[in-house]
Each structure stands twice: as C-alpha cells, then as structure tokens.
Design an enzyme around this catalytic site. Structure first.
Site, PDB file in Angstrom:
ATOM      1  N   LYS A 119       0.821  -1.285  -0.185  1.00 50.50           N
ATOM      2  CA  LYS A 119      -0.242  -0.045   0.054  1.00 50.50           C
ATOM      3  C   LYS A 119       0.869   1.238  -0.017  1.00 50.50           C
ATOM      4  O   LYS A 119       0.617   2.031  -0.685  1.00 50.50           O
ATOM      5  CB  LYS A 119      -0.868   0.031   1.093  1.00 50.50           C
ATOM      6  CG  LYS A 119      -1.942  -1.236   1.243  1.00 50.50           C
ATOM      7  CD  LYS A 119      -2.925  -1.077   2.159  1.00 50.50           C
ATOM      8  CE  LYS A 119      -2.138  -1.903   3.482  1.00 50.50           C
ATOM      9  NZ  LYS A 119      -2.223  -2.909   3.478  1.00 50.50           N
ATOM     10  N   THR A 120       1.977   1.336   0.657  1.00 48.67           N
ATOM     11  CA  THR A 120       2.889   2.565   0.817  1.00 48.67           C
ATOM     12  C   THR A 120       3.756   2.556  -0.306  1.00 48.67           C
ATOM     13  O   THR A 120       3.670   3.752  -0.924  1.00 48.67           O
ATOM     14  CB  THR A 120       3.797   2.351   1.988  1.00 48.67           C
ATOM     15  OG1 THR A 120       2.925   2.224   3.248  1.00 48.67           O
ATOM     16  CG2 THR A 120       4.470   3.511   2.350  1.00 48.67           C
ATOM     17  N   ASP A 164      -1.540   6.238   6.669  1.00 46.07           N
ATOM     18  CA  ASP A 164      -1.528   5.059   7.056  1.00 46.07           C
ATOM     19  C   ASP A 164      -2.396   4.780   8.192  1.00 46.07           C
ATOM     20  O   ASP A 164      -2.656   5.359   9.054  1.00 46.07           O
ATOM     21  CB  ASP A 164       0.022   4.379   7.214  1.00 46.07           C
ATOM     22  CG  ASP A 164      -0.016   2.885   7.015  1.00 46.07           C
ATOM     23  OD1 ASP A 164      -1.001   2.164   6.538  1.00 46.07           O
ATOM     24  OD2 ASP A 164       0.872   2.134   7.304  1.00 46.07           O
ATOM     25  N   THR A 213      -5.836  -1.885   7.092  1.00 49.27           N
ATOM     26  CA  THR A 213      -6.018  -3.251   6.888  1.00 49.27           C
ATOM     27  C   THR A 213      -7.448  -3.770   7.554  1.00 49.27           C
ATOM     28  O   THR A 213      -7.656  -4.845   7.474  1.00 49.27           O
ATOM     29  CB  THR A 213      -4.946  -3.959   8.254  1.00 49.27           C
ATOM     30  OG1 THR A 213      -5.029  -3.151   9.306  1.00 49.27           O
ATOM     31  CG2 THR A 213      -3.559  -3.699   7.689  1.00 49.27           C
ATOM     32  N   ARG A 272       6.775  -8.479   1.594  1.00 48.86           N
ATOM     33  CA  ARG A 272       7.601  -7.915   2.688  1.00 48.86           C
ATOM     34  C   ARG A 272       8.211  -9.269   3.489  1.00 48.86           C
ATOM     35  O   ARG A 272       9.266  -9.139   3.778  1.00 48.86           O
ATOM     36  CB  ARG A 272       6.708  -7.351   3.771  1.00 48.86           C
ATOM     37  CG  ARG A 272       7.281  -6.907   5.019  1.00 48.86           C
ATOM     38  CD  ARG A 272       6.969  -5.980   5.899  1.00 48.86           C
ATOM     39  NE  ARG A 272       6.078  -4.774   5.255  1.00 48.86           N
ATOM     40  CZ  ARG A 272       5.044  -4.117   5.801  1.00 48.86           C
ATOM     41  NH1 ARG A 272       4.431  -4.417   6.820  1.00 48.86           N
ATOM     42  NH2 ARG A 272       4.716  -3.124   4.913  1.00 48.86           N
TER      43      ARG A 272
END
Length: 397
Positions: A119-120, A164, A213, A272
């Site tokens: 997302k970032t 975020d 999330t 990640r």
C-alpha cells in the site's frame, strides 16, 4: 515510515507557550517528504515486537532491525516495475492517464488489505507517476486538529497525502478532512462562546491516499468520500519469485530461479515476508557457503534452520495445530482453551495466526470452536481420523 506532524509558525494565542521545546522536533519533521523509497518492495505499516525470534520472520510488520540499512531502496519506482496486483495496476493506470489528460489531480484513493502487500509502495509510485510530492503520516500521529490542519495548509497543488492506518483517525480529525476532500477547504472555529466564529481557509487541490488493514472500521462518511476504493490481494508464487529475483539483483546476491521459487513458496503470499526471508537466506549462504548462488536446496536448508516449513508455517503455527490434534482429537476446541494450552494470548491467536491457517485450509472456525482439517493432519504427519472426518462433523453442527 516517515511521520509528519505540523506546527504553525506563529504561536497559538489560545494556548500557553509551554510546548515550544517539545514541539520543536515535530516541526522539523514537516520538511521530510517521502520521495525516496525506503524498504522492501510492496511494504507498508510500522513494526511490531514478536516474542519468538523465529516467528518474527513471518510477521508482515516491519521489524526495527530491517530499518535504516544500506540495503534500502528495493521499492519499485514506476507502475510498470510493480510486480503483481494486475487488476489494481490497470485501474490506477487509467486513472493516472485520465487525470493527466485533464490536467487535474488524481481522485482520492483508499487501499485496503492485509499488511505487507504494497500500500505504501503504491502511494509512492502514484506520486512519482503524477510528478508530485508525497507526504506520509499515520493516523495515530494526527492526535490534535492542528496536526492535520498544518499538514493540509502546507500541501502544494497536486500533492499526494498518504495516511496509513486511516481507520484510527480521531473523530475530530475526520470532520476536518470532510470539507478538505470535497471542497478543498478547512473550516476553523475561532474564539469561544458567543464570540466564536467560523473561518474557511482555502486549500490547494490534493490527493488523499488512505491505507488500512480494516476497511470495515472506517466510518461510512469517510469511506464514501474516496473516489477509488481498491483491495490488494495476496501474491501468487510466480509473482513473488519475480520480486525475489529483482531484490536479489539489487542486493547483489547470486540466486537461481528455483531458489527464488523455494523462498516464494514459504512467504505466505506477502512480498515483505519474501524479502525478509531472502535476506536471512543470503546471510546463511554467506556464512555457510560463501560465493555459492542460492539454490532450492540451500534455500530450504536455511529456512528449515529458521523454522519456516514448505507451507510457510512457523513454530507457533505448527504448535497450535499439533495441540488441537494431539490434545483434543482435532477439535472442536475453544479459543480461550487453545490460548491456555499453547501459552499464547487469545487475541494474538485470533488476529495473527488463525487468518493464514484458515486461508490455506488447515483450520476452521465453527460455533463450537476451532477444528483442524484433514490437510493439517497430513501436513504434520498424522493420519486423518476415519470415523469422524471434518466435513461430516461440520454438517452435523
């Protein structure tokens, strides 16, 4: 992740000047802009402490040990370089071309999905594609109205503001965002009591990108103000393999395709985690087999050392499943009972470990408790029960 907290240049007449020293540091942070990629490809979110060091490998949250290393810069820079999320990329590519064709700002965008999916990274790519600046903050950092007001006032035309964990915004901050998103203005109340008056401050046109999330935790008025609402899905093994090969090239780590595939297979569909496992395998090979490229056998050997099995399960995952099978005959077993038997917190089990076990079909939630599936029995080396299989049990209840 950069946290940007703004403080007005002039002192607030309604507040005593006792915060000068404590607010000096946040004021400097307003100059930080997220133009330069910082960590793994497709990462976002803040780190979390994990009790078991082996389990930390499979937690999507960024660990403190991974931050600030010279290996940073793994994020893709352009939409064309972003691997995976094909449908999302197509939607955003159309939106970008349309906005550039009309010479307008990009519509407000809400990205939701599990942590670690990008997302970032996507927000940074959008800013680069639109050739604007991107300012990054988190909802918990926007505690007071002056924080969000200072941030919005300092935005330049077309700038992208990334928030975020946007579902954690305070109610007052949300109210300030509503006119900012719709009409490019903020309404401020000056004074108190009968002398109070409202003043509207015009803002530059900007794009708000929210990441969460827990999209269900957003209030309806805020969610409805986003022109684009997109979900990020888990990655396929071939997509993760491409990500690992690209990251290995940047890290100057020799790796073969079968080695990258083996790491991807154990990465829970999350970039990640894939990049974190790649670094751990790289360390292992550097110490044990210096100068040798990472192969499938070496990757498997290294990840077994870190208690990551071929399905991406760590020690705690296997412990939960084995307790249900060995102590309770495969279930059903209640959440509190399972927490007591494994020594884990019930909320940790419910929010961290169970989702992945359910996604791969190893665990079921029923009204009477948790039940392991036949696939879980076979994965742990047990023979599934013949007299009572899980399917018939679920039909009975």
């Amino acid at each position: 992740m950069a946290i940007i907290s703004s403080r007005p240049n002039s002192p607030d007449p309604d507040r005593p000047d006792t915060q000068g020293a404590s607010a000096a540091a946040p004021a400097k942070a307003t100059k930080a802009k997220a133009k330069t990629p910082a960590t793994d490809p497709s990462t976002d979110g803040a780190g979390a402490n994990v009790a078991n060091p082996d389990d930390a490998l499979l937690q999507p949250e960024r660990q403190a040990e991974e931050a600030g290393k010279p290996e940073e810069g793994l994020r893709p820079q352009r939409l064309a370089d972003y691997v995976g999320q094909k449908d999302l990329k197509e939607v955003l590519a159309i939106a970008i071309q349309a906005a550039q064709g009309r010479k307008e700002t990009l519509d407000h965008l809400l990205l939701y999905g599990p942590p670690g999916l990008g997302k970032t990274t996507m927000a940074l790519i959008l800013a680069r594609e639109m050739e604007v600046d991107c300012k990054i903050t988190t909802a918990p950092a926007l505690e007071r109205p002056r924080d969000i007001v200072g941030l919005l006032v300092n935005l330049k035309p077309g700038d992208l503001l990334f928030i975020d964990e946007i579902h954690r915004l305070s109610r007052m901050t949300e109210e300030i965002l509503y006119p900012a998103m719709e009409d490019s203005r903020i309404d401020i109340t000056i004074g108190k009591g009968s002398s109070a008056r409202t003043r509207s401050i015009p803002l530059q046109k900007f794009t708000l990108v929210g990441a969460t999330t827990r999209v269900g935790a957003l209030t309806s008025p805020l969610r409805d103000r986003f022109g684009l609402v997109q979900r990020l899905r888990f990655y396929e093994i071939d997509e993760l393999t491409q990500i690992i090969l690209r990251a290995a090239g940047i890290l100057q780590t020799p790796i073969k395709e079968d080695g990258a595939t083996e790491i991807a297979r154990r990465s829970r569909g999350t970039p990640r985690i894939a990049n974190r496992l790649l670094r751990r395998v790289r360390d292992y090979v550097q110490v044990k087999r210096a100068g040798v490229a990472i192969t499938e056998a070496l990757a498997a050997e290294a990840l077994e050392l870190f208690n990551v099995d071929p399905c991406g399960l760590d020690w705690t995952d296997r412990r939960m499943l084995s307790v249900i099978i060995e102590n309770y005959g495969g279930g059903p077993v209640g959440l509190d009972t399972l927490a007591a038997a494994t020594g884990e917190d019930s909320q940790t089990i419910e929010e961290v470990y169970e989702p992945y076990l359910m996604q791969i079909g190893y665990l079921n939630r029923t009204p009477r408790g948790r039940v392991t599936t036949a696939a879980a029995w076979r994965h742990l080396g047990f023979d599934p029960p013949t007299a009572q299989n899980q399917l018939s049990f679920l039909k009975e209840i």
